[in-house]
Design a protein around this motif. Structure first.
Motif, PDB file in Angstrom:
ATOM      1  N   LEU A  21      37.083 -43.990 -17.221  1.00 34.54           N
ATOM      2  CA  LEU A  21      36.345 -42.745 -17.033  1.00 34.54           C
ATOM      3  C   LEU A  21      35.473 -42.914 -15.800  1.00 34.54           C
ATOM      4  CD1 LEU A  21      35.846 -39.969 -18.467  1.00 34.54           C
ATOM      5  CD2 LEU A  21      33.806 -41.011 -19.468  1.00 34.54           C
ATOM      6  N   ALA A  22      35.527 -41.963 -14.872  1.00 37.62           N
ATOM      7  CA  ALA A  22      34.783 -42.081 -13.617  1.00 37.62           C
ATOM      8  C   ALA A  22      34.460 -40.703 -13.075  1.00 37.62           C
ATOM      9  CB  ALA A  22      35.592 -42.867 -12.577  1.00 37.62           C
ATOM     10  N   THR A  23      33.470 -40.650 -12.187  1.00 35.92           N
ATOM     11  CA  THR A  23      33.081 -39.412 -11.511  1.00 35.92           C
ATOM     12  C   THR A  23      33.356 -39.545 -10.020  1.00 35.92           C
ATOM     13  OG1 THR A  23      31.347 -38.840 -13.088  1.00 35.92           O
ATOM     14  CG2 THR A  23      31.159 -37.902 -10.895  1.00 35.92           C
ATOM     15  N   VAL A  24      33.993 -38.535  -9.446  1.00 33.04           N
ATOM     16  CA  VAL A  24      34.191 -38.474  -7.999  1.00 33.04           C
ATOM     17  C   VAL A  24      32.916 -37.909  -7.383  1.00 33.04           C
ATOM     18  CG1 VAL A  24      35.538 -37.498  -6.104  1.00 33.04           C
ATOM     19  CG2 VAL A  24      36.672 -38.112  -8.254  1.00 33.04           C
ATOM     20  N   PHE A  25      32.212 -38.725  -6.581  1.00 36.68           N
ATOM     21  CA  PHE A  25      30.959 -38.241  -6.002  1.00 36.68           C
ATOM     22  C   PHE A  25      31.064 -37.969  -4.506  1.00 36.68           C
ATOM     23  CE2 PHE A  25      30.612 -42.882  -5.647  1.00 36.68           C
ATOM     24  CZ  PHE A  25      30.108 -43.056  -4.359  1.00 36.68           C
ATOM     25  N   LYS A  26      32.209 -38.280  -3.908  1.00 33.79           N
ATOM     26  CA  LYS A  26      32.386 -38.026  -2.470  1.00 33.79           C
ATOM     27  C   LYS A  26      33.875 -38.079  -2.152  1.00 33.79           C
ATOM     28  CE  LYS A  26      31.554 -37.945   2.054  1.00 33.79           C
ATOM     29  NZ  LYS A  26      31.138 -36.689   2.715  1.00 33.79           N
ATOM     30  N   THR A  27      34.308 -37.184  -1.279  1.00 31.88           N
ATOM     31  CA  THR A  27      35.689 -37.166  -0.817  1.00 31.88           C
ATOM     32  C   THR A  27      35.706 -37.339   0.692  1.00 31.88           C
ATOM     33  OG1 THR A  27      36.261 -35.662  -2.626  1.00 31.88           O
ATOM     34  CG2 THR A  27      37.841 -35.858  -0.829  1.00 31.88           C
ATOM     35  N   VAL A  28      36.594 -38.208   1.175  1.00 30.36           N
ATOM     36  CA  VAL A  28      36.648 -38.542   2.596  1.00 30.36           C
ATOM     37  C   VAL A  28      38.097 -38.540   3.056  1.00 30.36           C
ATOM     38  CG1 VAL A  28      36.245 -40.359   4.302  1.00 30.36           C
ATOM     39  CG2 VAL A  28      34.531 -39.918   2.558  1.00 30.36           C
ATOM     40  N   HIS A  29      38.331 -38.013   4.253  1.00 39.82           N
ATOM     41  CA  HIS A  29      39.644 -38.120   4.874  1.00 39.82           C
ATOM     42  C   HIS A  29      39.585 -39.275   5.865  1.00 39.82           C
ATOM     43  CE1 HIS A  29      43.158 -37.302   7.368  1.00 39.82           C
ATOM     44  NE2 HIS A  29      43.610 -36.521   6.404  1.00 39.82           N
ATOM     45  N   ALA A  30      40.208 -40.398   5.484  1.00 40.20           N
ATOM     46  CA  ALA A  30      40.216 -41.579   6.340  1.00 40.20           C
ATOM     47  C   ALA A  30      41.410 -41.527   7.281  1.00 40.20           C
ATOM     48  CB  ALA A  30      40.278 -42.851   5.499  1.00 40.20           C
ATOM     49  N   ALA A  31      41.205 -42.017   8.493  1.00 42.44           N
ATOM     50  CA  ALA A  31      42.219 -41.886   9.545  1.00 42.44           C
ATOM     51  C   ALA A  31      43.558 -42.500   9.141  1.00 42.44           C
ATOM     52  CB  ALA A  31      41.713 -42.532  10.829  1.00 42.44           C
ATOM     53  N   HIS A  32      43.542 -43.649   8.475  1.00 46.08           N
ATOM     54  CA  HIS A  32      44.786 -44.353   8.162  1.00 46.08           C
ATOM     55  C   HIS A  32      45.139 -44.339   6.685  1.00 46.08           C
ATOM     56  CE1 HIS A  32      44.797 -45.725  12.280  1.00 46.08           C
ATOM     57  NE2 HIS A  32      43.587 -46.248  12.128  1.00 46.08           N
ATOM     58  N   ALA A  33      44.149 -44.090   5.832  1.00 46.58           N
ATOM     59  CA  ALA A  33      44.401 -44.145   4.391  1.00 46.58           C
ATOM     60  C   ALA A  33      44.582 -42.766   3.771  1.00 46.58           C
ATOM     61  CB  ALA A  33      43.252 -44.878   3.691  1.00 46.58           C
ATOM     62  N   GLY A  34      44.379 -41.701   4.548  1.00 47.70           N
ATOM     63  CA  GLY A  34      44.476 -40.361   3.995  1.00 47.70           C
ATOM     64  C   GLY A  34      43.224 -40.006   3.208  1.00 47.70           C
TER      65      GLY A  34
END
Length: 687
Positions: free
Chosen positions: A296-309
């Protein structure tokens, strides 16, 4: 004294701009042995602020995550931006953290800058400490800084130590619980020394204040204080830890992150007094017992990384999340996916990992459909999903268009990704002006977003100030004929209409009435006449859409062979083109109701800022739920709103903000109207 928890814990570093949070992170990592040298903002070699956008501006523009171990206990630090333009980046990290460390400048006059973040922590019952930074500066008065900060905190601020001064310099501290004195040794642990005679009285008074603050929440301790019984140190430490966990007090420490002074003392307090992740989960309304050890986890930030998507930063509450694991969300609509890549984070580095256990923070790859704030896990129940705050409302906009022809679709997709990363960004298409608008928290906020748009998504854009959606209306009436006749080699074109034009009350829009009798205009052509009228109203005599107008079709004629829908549509347009200029056209500008929120010491400045923008002050009152803040309400032309947030922040040390809503269209005449119409004519001529 043993630490409170052995599972990974998380501390969010928060506070106003220029407080020194990134430097403190650097000092912490160096003290913990996670780095071999302490980087500096000046040299652009810090672990945090690793993105080009941050380093170009010498400021944090996004949350930076770094994990380390202190005395063999795992910690993750979330370094949040201080500028209110990036305040959205503080909300998620603060909510999932076990504790927030509020890093502040020692100057009392800058204390007001910490008000928004303290309000966030107080409102969400997030345990927090204060670290007064930069005490290596000459003539620092820790007590004055504390008193200034207390004015903006709903919780009592409690000194945990007092400074040892030598002249105007702070050279060490006295711990108020252990009653031991330490002298700073830059870059090393402090030396234990004898309490200076000059500091004994100060220490005794401060210690008594500490005990009295704790006694407010402990009856047994209150009895001892009243009876002048010295409580055991272990009892004081236990009270401090319990009251911090319950967010009843705010312990205050001080030091110099730049010189690594006081940082180890702060780490010691974190280790001994900060609760484990179970308390943070409970604060968010999660029942870990019902999770029964499942992921069980909470997503607290979303990032578009250049190589990892796309990467989803998560705080894990229960179980273990592994690479390749399938996860589901508890939000609507249900979504999820398979974790494709699991990473720990160290500033700009992503380090491959196989799993993350409860309490830890990690970045999960390719959960593209999972929004920020979502609860994810093996099968999280919908009733377990905790509420996530709404994004900050938009305050500043720029109109965008792609610099390269054909990049429209690419731009649209990239902007959607940016808004997913930063929910305080929003994209809108203005139906009135036809512009694509990017909304955010201020000019710097949008400039950073556009720099990221170019660097990560390879989309260059041109920007302009958004157009104001002016309208026009009429004050007079007219009765006109619109006649369209054209003869060609074959069938000709013929349409003839007579219309009456009159104004409607404000806000009524447009009304079309058919009063034809005797079939002088056949039924099948009347909708075409109305469409012709509507088409003309998209751009009236002044160059803007026309509103609050009624048009009555009452007469006309037709030709059996040459009449057509197209001919009557054109006739309707001709009638309006002839008649509307005769009806005394009038410019209308949109008016907004604006509620400006500022500390009450800046209320008069806020009123002047609004008045200088042709604003009508409607009044002011205490801001609901905020001590020493006012809300100034005014009616302001939208044309004057573009850079209001920039001015407000400049006169309120960065903390002023506002909310707005459309109120009405209002007549505008004289020089202002003439200038608007002239600009419009020039713009249409070059379009």
């Amino acid at each position: 004294m043993a630490g409170k928890a052995s599972t990974p814990r998380v501390a969010a570093l928060v506070g106003p701009y220029m407080g020194g949070k990134t430097t403190l992170l650097e000092s912490i990592l160096n003290a913990a042995g996670a780095t071999h040298r302490q980087g500096t903002i000046k040299d652009k070699n810090t672990v945090g602020d690793a993105s080009p956008e941050a380093r170009d501006r010498d400021m944090s523009v996004e949350v930076n995550v770094a994990s380390c171990a202190w005395l063999d206990e795992p910690w993750t630090f979330l370094d949040c931006p201080g500028s209110n333009e990036f305040a959205q980046e503080t909300i998620g990290p603060a909510l999932v953290a076990d504790v927030a460390v509020v890093v502040v400048d020692p100057e009392p006059e800058r204390a007001v800058m910490v008000a928004p973040v303290l309000k966030l922590l107080d409102d969400h019952d997030i345990p927090h400490m204060v670290f007064i930074n930069k005490v290596d500066h000459h003539n620092v008065d820790v007590r004055a800084a504390l008193e200034a900060l207390q004015a903006h905190s709903a919780r009592p601020l409690v000194l945990r130590e007092v400074p040892i001064q030598e002249g105007e310099d702070v050279i060490g501290y006295i711990d108020l619980v252990s009653e031991r004195a330490y002298k700073y040794q830059p870059g090393q642990a402090s030396d234990l020394i004898k309490i200076p005679d000059s500091a004994k009285e100060i220490e005794e008074v401060a210690r008594q204040e500490l005990l009295e603050s704790l006694a407010d929440f402990n009856d047994d301790l209150m009895e001892k204080v009243l009876e002048d019984v010295v409580p055991p140190r272990e009892e004081i430490y236990a009270d401090l830890a319990r009251d911090l966990e319950d967010d009843k007090i705010v312990p205050v420490f001080f030091g110099s992150a730049d010189k690594n002074e006081g940082v180890r003392r702060l780490l010691k307090a974190l280790r001994h007094e900060v609760p484990g992740h179970e308390q943070a989960a409970m604060r968010l309304g999660l029942d870990l017992e019902s999770a029964a050890g499942k992921p069980l986890a909470t997503v607290f930030k979303t990032v578009h990384a250049a190589h990892a998507g796309m990467l989803s930063y998560v705080r894990v509450w229960s179980g273990t999340i592994k690479d390749g694991m399938a996860l589901k969300t508890a939000c609507e609509p249900a979504s999820g996916g398979k974790v494709t890549g699991l990473f720990t984070l160290f500033g700009g580095e992503t380090r491959k990992s196989d799993a993350v256990e409860a309490g830890g923070v990690a970045a999960l790859g390719r959960l593209d459909a999972v929004p920020t704030g979502a609860l994810i896990g093996d099968a999280p129940a919908k009733e377990a999903a905790h509420p996530w705050p709404q994004p900050l409302p938009p305050l500043f906009a720029l109109a965008l268009r792609p610099a390269k022809q054909g990049d429209d679709v690419k731009l649209s997709g990239a902007l959607q990704d940016l808004a997913l990363e930063d929910p305080s960004l929003s994209v809108a298409h203005d139906e009135d002006t036809g512009e694509l608008l990017l909304w955010g928290q201020g000019d710097i906020h949008l400039q950073v977003a556009l720099a990221r748009l170019a660097r990560v998504y390879h989309v260059e854009v041109e920007t302009t100030q958004p157009q104001v959606p002016y309208k026009e209306t009429i004050r007079g009436t007219a009765q006109v004929q619109g006649r369209h006749k054209r003869q060609t080699g074959g069938h000709g074109q013929f349409g003839d209409v007579h219309v009456r034009i009159r104004p409607l009350p404000r806000g009524e829009g447009f009304a079309f009435k058919d009063s034809i009798t005797g079939g002088v205009v056949p039924r099948q052509y009347i909708p075409a006449v109305e469409q012709g009228v509507r088409d003309y109203l998209q751009r009236g005599p002044l160059g803007f859409p026309v509103v609050d107008v009624a048009v009555e079709l009452f007469d006309g004629s037709y030709h059996v062979v040459d009449s057509s829908e197209a001919a009557f549509k054109t006739a309707g347009q001709i009638a309006m083109r002839e008649g509307l200029p005769q009806c005394d056209p009038l410019l209308l500008e949109p008016m907004l109701t604006v509620e400006v929120n500022v500390p009450n010491e800046y209320t008069s400045k806020a009123q002047r800022a609004l008045s200088s923008r042709r604003g009508q002050i409607l009044g002011f009152d205490r801001r609901d739920g905020w001590e020493n803040w006012d809300t100034v309400t005014a009616c302001v032309p939208q044309a004057e709103m573009h850079d209001l947030i920039v001015e407000l922040r400049s006169v309120t040390m960065g903390v002023g903000t506002f909310h707005w809503r459309f109120e009405r269209l209002q007549e505008v005449q004289g020089r202002t109207a003439d200038e608007v119409v002239e600009r419009r004519k020039a713009a249409l001529a070059t379009a």
